[in-house]
Design an enzyme around this catalytic site. Structure first.
Site, PDB file in Angstrom:
ATOM      1  N   HIS A   1     -32.631   0.471 -72.772  1.00  0.00           N
ATOM      2  CA  HIS A   1     -33.817   0.873 -72.010  1.00  0.00           C
ATOM      3  C   HIS A   1     -33.426   1.003 -70.550  1.00  0.00           C
ATOM      4  CE1 HIS A   1     -37.922   0.954 -70.509  1.00  0.00           C
ATOM      5  NE2 HIS A   1     -38.276   1.251 -71.744  1.00  0.00           N
TER       6      HIS A   1
ATOM      7  N   ASP B   1     -39.259   0.777 -79.871  1.00  0.00           N
ATOM      8  CA  ASP B   1     -39.215   1.757 -80.956  1.00  0.00           C
ATOM      9  C   ASP B   1     -38.375   1.313 -82.148  1.00  0.00           C
ATOM     10  OD1 ASP B   1     -40.884   3.703 -79.949  1.00  0.00           O
ATOM     11  OD2 ASP B   1     -39.335   4.417 -78.588  1.00  0.00           O
TER      12      ASP B   1
HETATM   13  N1  CMC Z   1     -26.461   3.202 -78.140  1.00  0.00           N
HETATM   14  C1  CMC Z   1     -25.180   3.147 -77.698  1.00  0.00           C
HETATM   15  N2  CMC Z   1     -24.849   3.122 -76.390  1.00  0.00           N
HETATM   16  C2  CMC Z   1     -25.843   3.167 -75.501  1.00  0.00           C
HETATM   17  C3  CMC Z   1     -27.195   3.214 -75.886  1.00  0.00           C
HETATM   18  C4  CMC Z   1     -27.494   3.222 -77.266  1.00  0.00           C
HETATM   19  N3  CMC Z   1     -28.758   3.262 -77.703  1.00  0.00           N
HETATM   20  N4  CMC Z   1     -27.984   3.256 -74.779  1.00  0.00           N
HETATM   21  C5  CMC Z   1     -27.141   3.228 -73.736  1.00  0.00           C
HETATM   22  N5  CMC Z   1     -25.858   3.166 -74.168  1.00  0.00           N
HETATM   23  C6  CMC Z   1     -24.638   3.041 -73.339  1.00  0.00           C
HETATM   24  C7  CMC Z   1     -24.291   4.359 -72.690  1.00  0.00           C
HETATM   25  O1  CMC Z   1     -23.408   5.114 -73.467  1.00  0.00           O
HETATM   26  C8  CMC Z   1     -23.674   3.873 -71.394  1.00  0.00           C
HETATM   27  O2  CMC Z   1     -22.391   3.400 -71.698  1.00  0.00           O
HETATM   28  P1  CMC Z   1     -21.182   3.635 -70.646  1.00  0.00           P
HETATM   29  O3  CMC Z   1     -21.569   2.845 -69.436  1.00  0.00           O
HETATM   30  O4  CMC Z   1     -19.970   3.143 -71.338  1.00  0.00           O
HETATM   31  O5  CMC Z   1     -21.149   5.123 -70.360  1.00  0.00           O
HETATM   32  C9  CMC Z   1     -24.503   2.657 -71.019  1.00  0.00           C
HETATM   33  O6  CMC Z   1     -24.991   2.135 -72.275  1.00  0.00           O
HETATM   34  C10 CMC Z   1     -25.679   2.951 -70.106  1.00  0.00           C
HETATM   35  O7  CMC Z   1     -26.469   3.997 -70.719  1.00  0.00           O
HETATM   36  P2  CMC Z   1     -27.335   5.041 -69.909  1.00  0.00           P
HETATM   37  O8  CMC Z   1     -27.480   6.273 -70.741  1.00  0.00           O
HETATM   38  O9  CMC Z   1     -26.754   5.202 -68.529  1.00  0.00           O
HETATM   39  O10 CMC Z   1     -28.691   4.273 -69.769  1.00  0.00           O
HETATM   40  P3  CMC Z   1     -30.082   4.935 -69.394  1.00  0.00           P
HETATM   41  O11 CMC Z   1     -30.858   3.901 -68.677  1.00  0.00           O
HETATM   42  O12 CMC Z   1     -29.901   6.255 -68.716  1.00  0.00           O
HETATM   43  O13 CMC Z   1     -30.714   5.240 -70.839  1.00  0.00           O
HETATM   44  C11 CMC Z   1     -32.013   5.156 -72.781  1.00  0.00           C
HETATM   45  C12 CMC Z   1     -31.802   4.571 -71.380  1.00  0.00           C
HETATM   46  C13 CMC Z   1     -33.272   4.491 -73.379  1.00  0.00           C
HETATM   47  C14 CMC Z   1     -32.272   6.663 -72.672  1.00  0.00           C
HETATM   48  C15 CMC Z   1     -30.766   4.860 -73.651  1.00  0.00           C
HETATM   49  O14 CMC Z   1     -30.553   3.468 -73.760  1.00  0.00           O
HETATM   50  C16 CMC Z   1     -30.864   5.492 -75.040  1.00  0.00           C
HETATM   51  O15 CMC Z   1     -30.501   6.668 -75.192  1.00  0.00           O
HETATM   52  N6  CMC Z   1     -31.353   4.721 -76.063  1.00  0.00           N
HETATM   53  C17 CMC Z   1     -31.553   5.282 -77.378  1.00  0.00           C
HETATM   54  C18 CMC Z   1     -32.870   6.042 -77.421  1.00  0.00           C
HETATM   55  C19 CMC Z   1     -34.068   5.122 -77.430  1.00  0.00           C
HETATM   56  O16 CMC Z   1     -34.118   4.152 -78.172  1.00  0.00           O
HETATM   57  N7  CMC Z   1     -35.084   5.466 -76.612  1.00  0.00           N
HETATM   58  C20 CMC Z   1     -36.329   4.725 -76.543  1.00  0.00           C
HETATM   59  C21 CMC Z   1     -36.541   4.110 -75.211  1.00  0.00           C
HETATM   60  S1  CMC Z   1     -37.897   2.919 -75.227  1.00  0.00           S
HETATM   61  C22 CMC Z   1     -39.330   3.809 -75.497  1.00  0.00           C
HETATM   62  C23 CMC Z   1     -39.604   4.892 -74.513  1.00  0.00           C
HETATM   63  O17 CMC Z   1     -39.324   4.801 -73.326  1.00  0.00           O
HETATM   64  O18 CMC Z   1     -40.176   5.883 -74.954  1.00  0.00           O
END
Ligand code: CMC
Length: 451
Positions: free
Chosen positions: A318, A374
């Site tokens: 998140h 989720d």
């Molecule tokens: N699985 C594997 N690796 C992950 C995941 C995941 N679900 N989420 C983040 N990472 C890794 C990412 O690859 C990165 O690694 P590195 O530093 O080695 O490059 C690190 O963690 C930071 O990720 P980020 O993409 O910079 O983080 P963000 O804050 O931009 O993304 C997120 C937040 C929710 C989009 C992301 O965690 C994600 O894609 N999660 C899966 C989708 C999901 O479950 N979304 C629902 C969010 S909650 C409900 C809502 O808001 O609607």
């Protein structure tokens, strides 16, 4: 730069010119949030003709776009509060419509206020018959989020007075209409895809009972909802009601800042929620679990996630929570109650095992990736017999309460203007026009079009 006497300041030196600047450090709110105003960077320039220093923040990683009194999140501690009330207490004790009232009005309702709020929402649940016909025009396999988004945008054409967003009465009735009609449109979308006759609202039922009735009723004269499902829906709607400046809320605020009517602004929020990184994640979790298929495939799946070659572990991570999402804790408990009634299934076992492995794996632990709301909601929705592509619709029906509260706050905020970010231009410098079309598109033909 002006600064109040004795206030905290950020002292800055521009190494290009040696000029000194000081920007006030502001502290506000019960949690003592500190910030500086981005506009305090603007005076930083070498020459008067320069634009001034911009802050660059793709994806708003460190930029507050508003001052809001609605929802508080502490991502490190895993805290979520609506108007100061902990989410755990609201989920345990309140109804969804009570929470929707709280979000909009800032205080919990007394009995008279609640009765009138529920009455107004209940008596606006019907939609114009043309909305029904509009929904019938979609293909049999249309995604219900596309239908919800388009029909919500279409509502704007039925209520032209809603454009008068400066009138509190218009804002109120638009809020009531959106809260009341979204469940009806959502249920009609569900019945359309299933090829079932549409069920009209039953005003004797509560908000969630009526919704379940419009979804599931067949020939019975009065629908009696399963109380475990009613409770589950109430709690899930409360958990999804608001989440401060997330992607869809930001979309509602940004589009609403043009002073368009709230139906159009909420349609933008629905579009944003549709994406798999946002509300679409609960759908993506179920698809991921189906793809994994068996507990024995989990280690290979986790390895592919960690290698970056496969998909992400959906339902994990998140932007704000860097500890266990407090909503996920409540949802997991709720899942136990629902599964006690409908029975445990293979997919829940896969989900539990995925969570167990991920929470002990250094890749996820070091990145502070915990289950988000989720991760379990999709499993609950599916056990209630909702199809996978309907999960995000359920999220939208709940989140409309938060969108509208945030929209109203934005409209009443004297500091807000049309949302219009700046950019860092990295394209070409000025260059002369060079015609690359001349062979198939002779200049004479072009000139005749341009006349
Ligand atoms: N699985 C594997 N690796 C992950 C995941 C995941 N679900 N989420 C983040 N990472 C890794 C990412 O690859 C990165 O690694 P590195 O530093 O080695 O490059 C690190 O963690 C930071 O990720 P980020 O993409 O910079 O983080 P963000 O804050 O931009 O993304 C997120 C937040 C929710 C989009 C992301 O965690 C994600 O894609 N999660 C899966 C989708 C999901 O479950 N979304 C629902 C969010 S909650 C409900 C809502 O808001 O609607």
């Amino acid at each position: 730069m002006s600064n109040a006497a004795n206030a905290d300041v950020l002292e800055l030196t521009d190494s290009r010119s040696g000029s000194q600047y000081s920007a006030p450090i502001r502290t506000e709110g019960p949690e003592g949030d500190t910030y500086m105003r981005a506009m305090d960077l603007r005076p930083i320039k070498r020459e008067a003709s320069e634009f001034g220093l911009l802050s660059y923040d793709p994806a708003f990683m460190n930029t507050a776009s508003c001052r809001s009194a609605i929802t508080f999140i502490d991502g490190d501690q895993g805290i979520l509060r609506y108007r100061g009330y902990p989410i755990e207490q609201l989920a345990e004790n309140a109804t969804f419509l009570e929470v929707a009232y709280l979000l909009r009005n800032g205080e919990l309702p007394n009995q008279t206020q609640y009765d009138s709020w529920v009455h107004d929402i209940t008596y606006h649940t019907y939609v114009h018959e043309n909305i029904r016909k509009f929904l019938e025009g979609f293909r049999y396999d249309a995604h219900p989020m596309s239908m919800l988004c388009s029909a919500t945008a279409a509502l704007s054409s039925f209520y032209p007075d809603a454009r008068d967003i400066q009138d509190p009465q218009q804002r109120y009735i638009s809020t009531i209409r959106l809260m009341a009609k979204l469940p009806t449109i959502a249920a009609f979308a569900y019945r359309h895809v299933k090829g079932l006759p549409f069920i009209y609202p039953d005003n004797d039922l509560s908000y969630t009972e009526n919704f379940l009735s419009m979804i599931a009723r067949m020939s019975e004269p009065k629908y009696e909802a399963n109380p475990v499902f009613v409770k589950a829906l109430e709690v899930l709607f409360i958990l999804h009601a608001d989440h401060e400046q997330n992607c869809s809320t930001n979309a509602v605020r940004a589009v609403g800042s043009s002073h368009v009517d709230p139906f159009s602004a909420v349609a933008a929020g629905i579009a944003a929620l549709y994406g798999p990184l946002h509300g679409g994640a609960n759908e993506a979790v179920l698809r991921m679990i189906t793809d994994i298929g068996d507990k024995k495939n989990i280690p290979a799946f986790i390895e592919s996630v960690k290698s970056g070659k496969g998909d992400r572990l959906m339902g994990f991570g998140h932007r704000v929570y860097k500890s266990y999402d407090p909503r996920a804790r409540i949802v997991k408990k709720l899942a136990d109650e629902v599964f006690a009634q409908v029975g445990m299934d293979k997919d829940l076992e896969i989900a539990l095992e995925l969570e167990r492995i991920a929470l002990s794996d250094d890749y996820f632990v070091s990145r502070k990736l915990y289950p988000n709301v989720d991760f379990y909601t999709g499993l609950i929705y599916r056990s209630m017999a909702f199809p996978t592509d309907f999960f995000t619709v359920l999220f939208a029906v709940a989140r409309v309460s938060g969108w509208l509260a945030q929209w109203e706050e934005m409209i009443l905020d004297k500091e807000q203007k049309i949302a219009r970010p700046r950019q860092i231009y990295i394209g070409h410098g000025e260059r002369p026009y060079a015609d690359g079309l001349s062979e198939k598109f002779p200049k004479a033909r072009k000139d005749s079009i341009r006349k």
